[in-house]
Design a protein around this motif. Sequence first.
Motif, short mmCIF file in Angstrom:
data_model
loop_
_atom_site.label_atom_id
_atom_site.label_comp_id
_atom_site.label_asym_id
_atom_site.label_seq_id
_atom_site.Cartn_x
_atom_site.Cartn_y
_atom_site.Cartn_z
N ILE A 39 -52.65 -38.92 91.01
CA ILE A 39 -51.96 -39.70 92.04
C ILE A 39 -51.77 -41.16 91.63
O ILE A 39 -51.49 -42.00 92.46
CB ILE A 39 -52.69 -39.62 93.40
N SER A 40 -51.92 -41.44 90.35
CA SER A 40 -51.69 -42.82 89.89
C SER A 40 -50.19 -43.12 89.93
O SER A 40 -49.37 -42.21 89.81
CB SER A 40 -52.22 -43.00 88.47
N PRO A 41 -49.82 -44.38 90.08
CA PRO A 41 -48.39 -44.74 90.12
C PRO A 41 -47.63 -44.28 88.88
O PRO A 41 -46.50 -43.81 88.98
CB PRO A 41 -48.41 -46.27 90.22
N LEU A 42 -48.26 -44.39 87.72
CA LEU A 42 -47.60 -43.98 86.48
C LEU A 42 -47.36 -42.47 86.48
O LEU A 42 -46.28 -42.00 86.09
CB LEU A 42 -48.46 -44.37 85.27
N SER A 43 -48.32 -41.72 86.96
CA SER A 43 -48.17 -40.27 87.02
C SER A 43 -47.07 -39.86 88.00
O SER A 43 -46.26 -38.97 87.71
CB SER A 43 -49.49 -39.63 87.43
N ILE A 44 -47.03 -40.53 89.14
CA ILE A 44 -46.01 -40.22 90.14
C ILE A 44 -44.62 -40.56 89.60
O ILE A 44 -43.67 -39.78 89.74
CB ILE A 44 -46.30 -40.98 91.46
N ALA A 45 -44.49 -41.73 88.95
CA ALA A 45 -43.21 -42.12 88.37
C ALA A 45 -42.77 -41.12 87.30
O ALA A 45 -41.60 -40.75 87.22
CB ALA A 45 -43.30 -43.52 87.78
N GLY A 46 -43.71 -40.69 86.49
CA GLY A 46 -43.41 -39.69 85.46
C GLY A 46 -42.94 -38.38 86.05
O GLY A 46 -42.01 -37.75 85.54
N SER A 47 -43.57 -37.96 87.14
CA SER A 47 -43.17 -36.72 87.80
C SER A 47 -41.76 -36.83 88.37
O SER A 47 -40.96 -35.91 88.26
CB SER A 47 -44.15 -36.39 88.93
N ILE A 48 -41.46 -37.96 88.98
CA ILE A 48 -40.13 -38.17 89.56
C ILE A 48 -39.08 -38.17 88.46
O ILE A 48 -38.04 -37.50 88.56
CB ILE A 48 -40.09 -39.48 90.37
N LEU A 49 -39.36 -38.90 87.38
CA LEU A 49 -38.42 -38.97 86.27
C LEU A 49 -38.22 -37.59 85.65
O LEU A 49 -37.09 -37.19 85.36
CB LEU A 49 -38.91 -39.96 85.21
N GLY A 50 -39.30 -36.85 85.47
CA GLY A 50 -39.21 -35.51 84.93
C GLY A 50 -38.38 -34.59 85.80
O GLY A 50 -37.58 -33.79 85.31
N SER A 51 -38.55 -34.71 87.10
CA SER A 51 -37.79 -33.90 88.04
C SER A 51 -36.30 -34.22 87.97
O SER A 51 -35.45 -33.33 87.98
CB SER A 51 -38.32 -34.12 89.45
N ILE A 52 -35.98 -35.51 87.90
CA ILE A 52 -34.58 -35.92 87.81
C ILE A 52 -33.95 -35.40 86.52
O ILE A 52 -32.83 -34.86 86.53
CB ILE A 52 -34.47 -37.46 87.91
N LEU A 53 -34.67 -35.55 85.42
CA LEU A 53 -34.15 -35.06 84.14
C LEU A 53 -33.95 -33.55 84.15
O LEU A 53 -32.96 -33.04 83.63
CB LEU A 53 -35.08 -35.47 83.00
N GLU A 54 -34.90 -32.85 84.74
CA GLU A 54 -34.79 -31.39 84.82
C GLU A 54 -33.55 -30.98 85.62
O GLU A 54 -32.78 -30.11 85.20
CB GLU A 54 -36.04 -30.81 85.47
N LYS A 55 -33.32 -31.63 86.75
CA LYS A 55 -32.15 -31.31 87.57
C LYS A 55 -30.86 -31.64 86.84
O LYS A 55 -29.87 -30.91 86.93
CB LYS A 55 -32.24 -32.03 88.91
N ALA A 56 -30.87 -32.74 86.09
CA ALA A 56 -29.67 -33.13 85.33
C ALA A 56 -29.36 -32.08 84.25
O ALA A 56 -28.21 -31.71 84.05
CB ALA A 56 -29.86 -34.50 84.71
N LEU A 57 -30.39 -31.61 83.58
CA LEU A 57 -30.19 -30.60 82.54
C LEU A 57 -29.69 -29.28 83.13
O LEU A 57 -28.81 -28.62 82.57
CB LEU A 57 -31.47 -30.37 81.75
N VAL A 58 -30.25 -28.90 84.27
CA VAL A 58 -29.81 -27.67 84.93
C VAL A 58 -28.35 -27.81 85.36
O VAL A 58 -27.54 -26.89 85.15
CB VAL A 58 -30.71 -27.34 86.14
N LEU A 59 -27.98 -28.95 85.92
CA LEU A 59 -26.60 -29.18 86.35
C LEU A 59 -25.66 -29.12 85.16
O LEU A 59 -24.59 -28.51 85.23
CB LEU A 59 -26.49 -30.54 87.05
N LYS A 60 -26.07 -29.73 84.05
CA LYS A 60 -25.24 -29.71 82.85
C LYS A 60 -25.07 -28.27 82.33
O LYS A 60 -23.97 -27.86 81.94
CB LYS A 60 -25.86 -30.59 81.78
N ALA A 61 -26.15 -27.50 82.33
CA ALA A 61 -26.08 -26.11 81.85
C ALA A 61 -25.19 -25.27 82.76
O ALA A 61 -24.37 -24.47 82.28
CB ALA A 61 -27.48 -25.52 81.78
N VAL A 62 -25.33 -25.46 84.06
CA VAL A 62 -24.51 -24.69 85.00
C VAL A 62 -23.04 -25.05 84.84
O VAL A 62 -22.16 -24.19 84.87
CB VAL A 62 -24.98 -24.93 86.46
N THR A 63 -22.75 -26.34 84.64
CA THR A 63 -21.36 -26.75 84.47
C THR A 63 -20.77 -26.14 83.21
O THR A 63 -19.62 -25.71 83.21
CB THR A 63 -21.25 -28.29 84.36
N LYS A 64 -21.54 -26.09 82.14
CA LYS A 64 -21.04 -25.49 80.91
C LYS A 64 -20.83 -23.99 81.08
O LYS A 64 -19.85 -23.44 80.59
CB LYS A 64 -22.01 -25.76 79.76
#
Length: 77
Positions: A39-64
């Motif tokens: 629950i550290s701020p760095l861990s939470i920020a990393g989780s959020i960033l990871g989630s955003i990147l994952e969604k972006a990759l999924v969106l890119k794959a679906v579009t292709k």
Amino acid sequence: MKEYTSFEEIDRDLEILKLQTQIDKEEIKLSIENAKAGISPLSIAGSILGSILEKALVLKAVTKLTGLKRVTATVKK
């Protein structure tokens, strides 16, 4: 209930219980440290960033896969 035939048996079981108690305390300490790290701020920020990147990759794959293209609106002046 266990029946003991000597004090040595009792002492041995008491020592085992004492060691098990120490192990349990150490496991609790580790669990607390892991929870704090999770629950550290760095861990939470990393989780959020990871989630955003994952969604972006999924969106890119679906579009292709679907062949859909992004539509942008242009404003004429």
